[in-house]
Enzyme design. Sequence first.
Site, PDB file in Angstrom:
ATOM      1  N   ARG A 176       6.839  -9.422  16.686  1.00 45.90           N
ATOM      2  CA  ARG A 176       7.538  -8.279  16.095  1.00 45.90           C
ATOM      3  C   ARG A 176       6.934  -6.998  16.651  1.00 45.90           C
ATOM      4  O   ARG A 176       5.728  -6.763  16.520  1.00 45.90           O
ATOM      5  CB  ARG A 176       7.398  -8.317  14.576  1.00 45.90           C
ATOM      6  CG  ARG A 176       7.826  -7.059  13.825  1.00 45.90           C
ATOM      7  CD  ARG A 176       7.255  -7.138  12.418  1.00 45.90           C
ATOM      8  NE  ARG A 176       7.657  -6.073  11.528  1.00 45.90           N
ATOM      9  CZ  ARG A 176       7.029  -4.909  11.371  1.00 45.90           C
ATOM     10  NH1 ARG A 176       5.973  -4.639  12.138  1.00 45.90           N
ATOM     11  NH2 ARG A 176       7.441  -4.016  10.505  1.00 45.90           N
ATOM     12  N   ASP A 179       0.901   5.326   1.834  1.00 43.51           N
ATOM     13  CA  ASP A 179       0.349   5.869   3.071  1.00 43.51           C
ATOM     14  C   ASP A 179      -0.544   7.096   2.893  1.00 43.51           C
ATOM     15  O   ASP A 179      -1.257   7.455   3.831  1.00 43.51           O
ATOM     16  CB  ASP A 179       1.490   6.219   4.043  1.00 43.51           C
ATOM     17  CG  ASP A 179       2.093   4.973   4.663  1.00 43.51           C
ATOM     18  OD1 ASP A 179       1.438   3.924   4.635  1.00 43.51           O
ATOM     19  OD2 ASP A 179       3.227   5.045   5.163  1.00 43.51           O
ATOM     20  N   HIS A 201       4.743  -0.026  -0.238  1.00 44.76           N
ATOM     21  CA  HIS A 201       5.482  -0.905   0.667  1.00 44.76           C
ATOM     22  C   HIS A 201       4.527  -1.874   1.349  1.00 44.76           C
ATOM     23  O   HIS A 201       3.318  -1.654   1.410  1.00 44.76           O
ATOM     24  CB  HIS A 201       6.231  -0.083   1.727  1.00 44.76           C
ATOM     25  CG  HIS A 201       5.336   0.815   2.532  1.00 44.76           C
ATOM     26  ND1 HIS A 201       4.875   2.026   2.048  1.00 44.76           N
ATOM     27  CD2 HIS A 201       4.786   0.680   3.764  1.00 44.76           C
ATOM     28  CE1 HIS A 201       4.090   2.594   2.950  1.00 44.76           C
ATOM     29  NE2 HIS A 201       4.017   1.794   4.000  1.00 44.76           N
ATOM     30  N   HIS A 228       0.856  -1.188   0.000  1.00 46.80           N
ATOM     31  CA  HIS A 228       0.000   0.000   0.000  1.00 46.80           C
ATOM     32  C   HIS A 228       0.891   1.237   0.000  1.00 46.80           C
ATOM     33  O   HIS A 228       2.103   1.153   0.131  1.00 46.80           O
ATOM     34  CB  HIS A 228      -0.897   0.008   1.237  1.00 46.80           C
ATOM     35  CG  HIS A 228      -0.120   0.094   2.515  1.00 46.80           C
ATOM     36  ND1 HIS A 228       0.572  -0.986   3.038  1.00 46.80           N
ATOM     37  CD2 HIS A 228       0.118   1.126   3.384  1.00 46.80           C
ATOM     38  CE1 HIS A 228       1.198  -0.620   4.150  1.00 46.80           C
ATOM     39  NE2 HIS A 228       0.930   0.652   4.384  1.00 46.80           N
TER      40      HIS A 228
END
Length: 585
Positions: free
Chosen positions: A499, A419, A489, A417
């Site tokens: 994570r 931002d 990204h 996508h």
Amino acid sequence: MTGTAAFSPQLKKLDQAVSAAHTFFVANPQHLQMREDIEKYRRMSGVKLDNFRDLEAVPHWEAYEAGVQHYDADEYPKAVARLEESLTEALSALEECRALCEGPWEDEDEEEDMQPGLYEAIAAHYIQVLKCRQQCVLEIATKPGRISATEDFIPSHLDLLQFAYDQVGNQALAAECAASYLLFYPTDETMLEKMKQYRTELGEDTTVTARESIQHYVQRSLMEKKLIYYAVEHLGGTFNDPDLWTPDELIPESLKEKHREDQEKQNQETLDVEEREKRGPLPFEGIAITMDSHQMNGTQRVVFDRVLTESECKDLLRLTKAAGEAGDGYRARRSPHTPHERFEGLTVLKAVQLAQNGDVDWRDAKLFLQASEKSRKIIESYFTPGKKLHFSFTHLVCRTAVDEKQEGRMDLSHPVHADNCLLDPEGQECWREPPAYVYRDYSGILYLNDDFQGGGLFFTEMDTVTVTAEVHPKCGRLVAFSSGKENPHGVWAVSRGRRCAIALWYTHSQEHAEQERVKAEEIMEQKAVEQDRPDGKEHQGADHRSRSSSELPIPSGGARPTSGRHTSGSDRTQHPKKLRARDEF
């Protein structure tokens, strides 16, 4: 549409259910549940490929996207057929749109600066009809479900066709398309070179002319523009020219000044981007630039290391654990992007509120604010020296692999996508329009750990498939990039472990500054005042650790209103916007 997709299977109309689901998914490609439904339908024995139809498809757009797909796959004979179909359908749709401009003008809010006399009224109506006709090209160039039009929609057909015809060996039609394209951009050097090549191949005696339909389109459009610009110059009003190819000499001299100002502003923005790439000095010592834009095969990208120490990473990870145990604000839940991971998120305000309640350590909540502020200062000094960046949103995010759901996994932790715009890989566009956060200018991720498998960040081309760079997480690593279409990204699947990272978004617009952060800073300042009271009880419980590398004055985050406009929490009219799931890194 979602209702149709939901009820059609229950009514035993599987083909309609598939078409309805596919139609919704085309307009909402990041909708997790619909993506799962589509995959389920693909595995069903009774479903045919033809059932995956877009019920809202416009003929010329359907043909255009199919043609571009064939073109990108080097299937040039098929590309030629579909692009020719698209061009024919688009010109037909254009004529239908123009015909609808003939009726009485019903928009009472749109009034020309003329007196309502007979001749003036006739002139005003005629100019409005011409303007309406000119805007029709934007209507046919706007993909269904979108707001913004594709630039140079008609010329782009001719550009693609000339190359495709050349590849299939039909130089005569390639030359015809090139000549047609040059009607829009007569000084295009690349196309002029191609025309020279085609004349050589076809023979100098061969006459090459543009298509009659395109000649008519361009001549008629130029005549209408000339009349409109004359009316604007002498009778008043405005005209938003929909075309990039309009010749400069067609614009009256009195209107060219504004045109030049707009052009200079655009050029300055281009220079600003180039200047930002030269970057400013970093405000902290010990920080290393590990990769820059050139090494990452893109623009406006950078990776910093040693932004946090190992101790600070551990403290922030402790914050995530304590917040989870508090049972509020950081509850693990299914990820909005994949059923194979659990998702946890903590805002700066919630962290401070948990500290107020005694659920987490004040020092850890304070470090959260300081680490994000340090990142802001680094990104601002590197990309936009002298131009203020404000926080748009700050989120401490953890993604945990669900062990029993990893076998055969094929999806991503976060789909590709951009931002601040809606990525359209098929159309090779990124639409800067709602529901995208169009005001976001820069993005960042500050990693806290690396003891997990997968979860790396990757950048792609606009096609969302061609990977151009990858960033592997580790404690204290900060990756930053501009938020636009130049930086699509995604995040690889987290297949084992947990994570954690601080996701950061920034804006140049103070109007869109993060209001939750303002409140969090106020609470933190109030806490500092209480610690400094002479009675000493609070003071004795203050942070006795040595000042860390992230230790910064909290109020410098840029989100605080100026003192003259500062209002109490009860008087504020701006409330924090709810986070949308697709925003998370």
